[in-house]
Enzyme design. Structure first.
Site, PDB file in Angstrom:
ATOM      1  N   CYS A   2     -19.736 -13.760  41.255  1.00 55.06           N
ATOM      2  CA  CYS A   2     -19.301 -14.708  42.274  1.00 55.06           C
ATOM      3  C   CYS A   2     -17.957 -15.342  41.920  1.00 55.06           C
ATOM      4  CB  CYS A   2     -20.318 -15.825  42.493  1.00 55.06           C
ATOM      5  SG  CYS A   2     -22.036 -15.330  42.526  1.00 55.06           S
ATOM      6  N   ARG A  27     -14.211 -10.072  41.070  1.00 56.45           N
ATOM      7  CA  ARG A  27     -15.396 -10.509  40.340  1.00 56.45           C
ATOM      8  C   ARG A  27     -16.672  -9.901  40.918  1.00 56.45           C
ATOM      9  NH1 ARG A  27     -14.472 -15.188  37.226  1.00 56.45           N
ATOM     10  NH2 ARG A  27     -16.625 -15.852  37.452  1.00 56.45           N
ATOM     11  N   TRP A  75     -22.431 -12.830  44.905  1.00 53.29           N
ATOM     12  CA  TRP A  75     -23.064 -11.574  44.484  1.00 53.29           C
ATOM     13  C   TRP A  75     -24.552 -11.854  44.412  1.00 53.29           C
ATOM     14  CZ3 TRP A  75     -25.915  -9.324  40.492  1.00 53.29           C
ATOM     15  CH2 TRP A  75     -25.854  -7.931  40.401  1.00 53.29           C
ATOM     16  N   ASN A 101     -21.619 -21.159  41.379  1.00 56.42           N
ATOM     17  CA  ASN A 101     -21.530 -19.909  40.626  1.00 56.42           C
ATOM     18  C   ASN A 101     -22.432 -20.041  39.410  1.00 56.42           C
ATOM     19  OD1 ASN A 101     -20.762 -17.449  39.573  1.00 56.42           O
ATOM     20  ND2 ASN A 101     -18.811 -18.182  38.768  1.00 56.42           N
ATOM     21  N   GLY A 102     -23.353 -19.106  39.221  1.00 55.23           N
ATOM     22  CA  GLY A 102     -24.282 -19.178  38.101  1.00 55.23           C
ATOM     23  C   GLY A 102     -25.695 -18.912  38.553  1.00 55.23           C
ATOM     24  N   GLU A 481     -17.513   5.596  26.474  1.00 54.31           N
ATOM     25  CA  GLU A 481     -16.689   4.882  27.451  1.00 54.31           C
ATOM     26  C   GLU A 481     -16.209   5.815  28.552  1.00 54.31           C
ATOM     27  OE1 GLU A 481     -14.226   1.945  29.350  1.00 54.31           O
ATOM     28  OE2 GLU A 481     -16.149   2.014  28.301  1.00 54.31           O
ATOM     29  N   LYS A 485     -16.791   5.112  32.539  1.00 51.96           N
ATOM     30  CA  LYS A 485     -15.719   5.048  33.530  1.00 51.96           C
ATOM     31  C   LYS A 485     -16.027   5.960  34.715  1.00 51.96           C
ATOM     32  CE  LYS A 485     -13.325   1.934  32.441  1.00 51.96           C
ATOM     33  NZ  LYS A 485     -14.603   1.468  32.029  1.00 51.96           N
ATOM     34  N   GLU A 488     -19.090   4.583  36.891  1.00 53.76           N
ATOM     35  CA  GLU A 488     -18.973   3.301  37.577  1.00 53.76           C
ATOM     36  C   GLU A 488     -17.994   3.322  38.739  1.00 53.76           C
ATOM     37  OE1 GLU A 488     -17.786   0.102  34.975  1.00 53.76           O
ATOM     38  OE2 GLU A 488     -16.156   1.238  34.085  1.00 53.76           O
ATOM     39  N   HIS A 504     -31.577  18.951  20.357  1.00 55.70           N
ATOM     40  CA  HIS A 504     -32.769  18.098  20.333  1.00 55.70           C
ATOM     41  C   HIS A 504     -33.147  17.615  21.729  1.00 55.70           C
ATOM     42  CE1 HIS A 504     -32.799  18.070  15.944  1.00 55.70           C
ATOM     43  NE2 HIS A 504     -31.476  17.922  16.018  1.00 55.70           N
ATOM     44  N   LYS A 603     -16.769  -8.095  37.860  1.00 58.55           N
ATOM     45  CA  LYS A 603     -15.883  -8.135  36.704  1.00 58.55           C
ATOM     46  C   LYS A 603     -16.465  -8.977  35.576  1.00 58.55           C
ATOM     47  CE  LYS A 603     -11.939  -7.096  34.789  1.00 58.55           C
ATOM     48  NZ  LYS A 603     -11.649  -5.694  34.474  1.00 58.55           N
TER      49      LYS A 603
END
Length: 608
Positions: A2, A27, A75, A101-102, A481, A485, A488, A504, A603
């Site tokens: 948010c 964000r 969000w 926000n939170g 990483e 990338k 996402e 394995h 973000k």
């Protein structure tokens, strides 16, 4: 997640709020809203989906007149992303409006209490309890009421509150969620991120946990939970708004990929003085370092994978055992940590909720904390015993690029710094490796310049249902990483596997035309990785190899090759990852994805 923004002054508030919310889009959000007060009436306008929907609904703010207001991008955590659940929320009597926000952890208990007292709830959100608490406690003193209502909240919050009884005034409050005040002339602001404000003011006050701010057009009064005034320093933001704009690139992510040589140079160069490493104003004693029996690196997402890469440099040079732990796991694992443990914490935003909680847990057990963050004045920076800023500049795209590479570069410096302090390397080797670190910006630029065909490779691989990334040792750290990338931003299933583990279980997934991206930059184990390429090729895989320039052995094995300049192996992650970032970008572009704002992602993850 948010974002929140607030304004009071002499201008129309709505256009400023909408502009601020647009700057906070990175964000992550799924709805947005604003509340604007004119005289003693508050008008609330909300819309699910993009901010463009809210702009259309409010005629770019013209339909919502007034010079004081608050805004929010949400969000969804409690309740679906609907107009009703979007912020701001209004009290039953129409007197109070809140943005938050939170996350309020005790909202169920508070909701039941408020319903029993006759308050009507319109949304499914945790936030709505706040505005009804304000109405319940209101005694004619807004400041006192906000303090009292906030004392009932458990969890994290950055709040913006307006009240019809006090036109022209906004109250802001912070607890475990970022919040800053922007100081202007005849107008003042608040926001969850400086990006929302830098077009209007560069004078910033950072609120701490447990602090409140009473904001009018002429004054900002910061106070604590007892109502006593706190004298706060006004900080000056030095970077320009152009740094947060695309600069001619199609997407912020591409711009930020291209900025990496400069960002890594800005991270490294000021820390090297007279042939030595100087880590800001930090001086860790040799006595303390000799007492360390292990280092734990903790973070979330890409920052965690940066830690996985940094582990190899620290262990190799310092000969201290290093564990990498996901912060979301470390905080609940009853970790074996004491005063002989150093915790290294990585975060781009400096506000990652799980990482903050892990820090507090480890600090309570006696560990010293070193934070590597990008945002000055962030919660993580302040909690740490030692803080090193990456100085990457603003990163707008949700998928990090320069945030990751600058974190890796700092870990390389930390490894060399500790190794020298402990006498684990001689002067000649220190100087050689320091030169290698200083070469990283040029090596990253070379990695960009050497691969003009990546967009063509993306056309070949973008229709894949799944992509497998394999590597060993430092290459495996980069594969982690690289796969993140890809998944996402392109939404293609992508997984990384230690190449030595193929037999394995993983090799059962290899079939005809299955793309496998093999990282082959670690020369010490190159022959082993090449054997793994042979194994997957024998089962029908198409292999895209990432390797150092002039490695002709790979050309005869792989279907396609991406080259990077040869770099000191333990420092290679910051270079190796760059073409994989580019590949993910162009695959996502081929698939028509929203590259800068991938679905369901944000973000700064400021809730669990």
């Amino acid at each position: 997640m948010c974002g929140i923004v607030g304004y009071t002054g002499m201008q129309e508030a709505a256009p400023i709020l909408l502009d601020g919310l647009k700057k906070l889009e990175y964000r992550g959000y799924d709805s947005a809203g604003i509340a604007v007060m004119k005289d003693e009436v508050i008008c609330v306008s909300k819309a699910s989906g993009r901010i463009a929907n809210l702009c259309e609904k409010t005629e770019d703010g013209k339909a919502v007149p007034g010079c004081t207001g608050i805004g929010h991008t949400r969000w969804a955590t409690h309740g679906a992303p609907t107009d009703t659940n979007a912020h701001p929320h209004m009290s039953n009597d129409g007197k109070f409006v809140v943005v938050h926000n939170g996350i309020i952890e005790n909202y169920v208990t508070l909701r039941e209490e408020l319903i029993a007292k006759g308050y009507r709830f319109d949304s499914q959100t945790d936030t709505e309890v706040i505005v009804h608490l304000l109405e319940m406690y209101y005694d004619g003193n807004l400041k006192r009421t906000v303090i009292k209502a906030s004392s009932r909240l458990q969890g994290s919050y950055a709040l913006g509150v307006v009240c019809t009884d006090e036109p022209g005034k906004v109250i802001a409050a912070r607890e475990y969620s970022p919040l800053i005040i922007g100081v202007g002339i005849g107008e003042n602001y608040f926001a969850s991120d400086v990006t929302a404000l830098v077009s209007y003011t560069r004078n910033i006050i950072y609120l701490e946990d447990g602090e409140f701010a009473e904001i009018t057009k002429d004054d900002v009064n910061v106070f604590d939970g007892t109502g006593h005034t706190i004298n706060k320093k006004i900080n000056r933001i030095t970077w320009d708004i152009q740094a947060a704009e695309k600069g001619g690139y199609e997407h912020f992510m591409l711009k930020e990929i291209m900025e990496q040589p400069g960002a890594v140079k800005a991270t490294i160069t000021p820390r090297i003085k007279d042939g030595d490493i100087v880590l800001d104003d930090m001086d860790i004693s040799e006595e303390y370092l000799k007492g360390i029996n292990k280092i734990i690196i903790t973070a979330c997402g890409s920052a965690y994978y940066a830690g996985c890469a940094g582990k190899y440099a620290i262990e190799s040079l310092c000969r201290i055992p290093v564990q990498t732990e996901l912060a979301s796991e470390l905080r609940y694992s009853n970790p074996i940590i004491d005063e002989h443990t150093m915790l290294i914490v990585l975060s781009q935003s400096g506000e990652t909720a799980d990482t903050i909680a892990a820090m507090k847990e480890c600090k309570a057990r006696g560990a010293k904390l070193m934070a590597i963050v990008n945002v000055v004045g962030s919660t993580i920076a302040k909690l740490a015993d030692y803080t090193i800023y990456t100085w990457a500049g603003p990163e707008i795209a949700v998928a990090t690029t320069k945030g990751y590479t600058t974190q890796v570069a700092v870990l390389d410096l930390v490894a060399l710094y500790i190794a020298k302090k402990l006498g684990r390397i001689d002067e000649a080797e220190f100087n050689r490796l320091l030169d290698e670190v200083q070469r990283l910006p040029k090596a990253i630029q070379d990695a960009l310049d050497m691969n003009p065909n990546i967009s063509s490779l993306a056309k070949k691989y973008h229709k894949a249902k799944a992509l497998f990334f394999i590597g060993r040792n430092t290459d495996y750290a980069v594969a982690l990483e690289g796969a993140l990338k890809m998944k996402e931003i392109s939404y293609i299933h992508a997984e990384s596997y230690a190449a030595g583990e193929l037999k394995h279980g993983t090799i059962a997934l290899i079939e005809d035309h299955q793309p496998v991206i093999s990282l082959c930059c670690n020369k010490s184990i190159l022959e082993k990785t090449m054997s793994n390429i042979v194994e997957v090729k024998a089962r029908g895989a198409e292999v895209l190899a990432v390797t150092v320039k002039d490695n002709q052995k790979i050309v005869s094995l792989a279907d396609d090759v991406i080259y990077v300049p040869e770099t000191e192996t333990i420092f290679s992650a910051a270079v190796e990852i760059v073409p994989l970032q580019m590949l993910a970008y162009y695959v996502a572009k081929e698939n028509g994805c929203d590259i800068d704002k991938p679905k369901n992602l944000a973000k700064s993850v400021t809730v669990e």
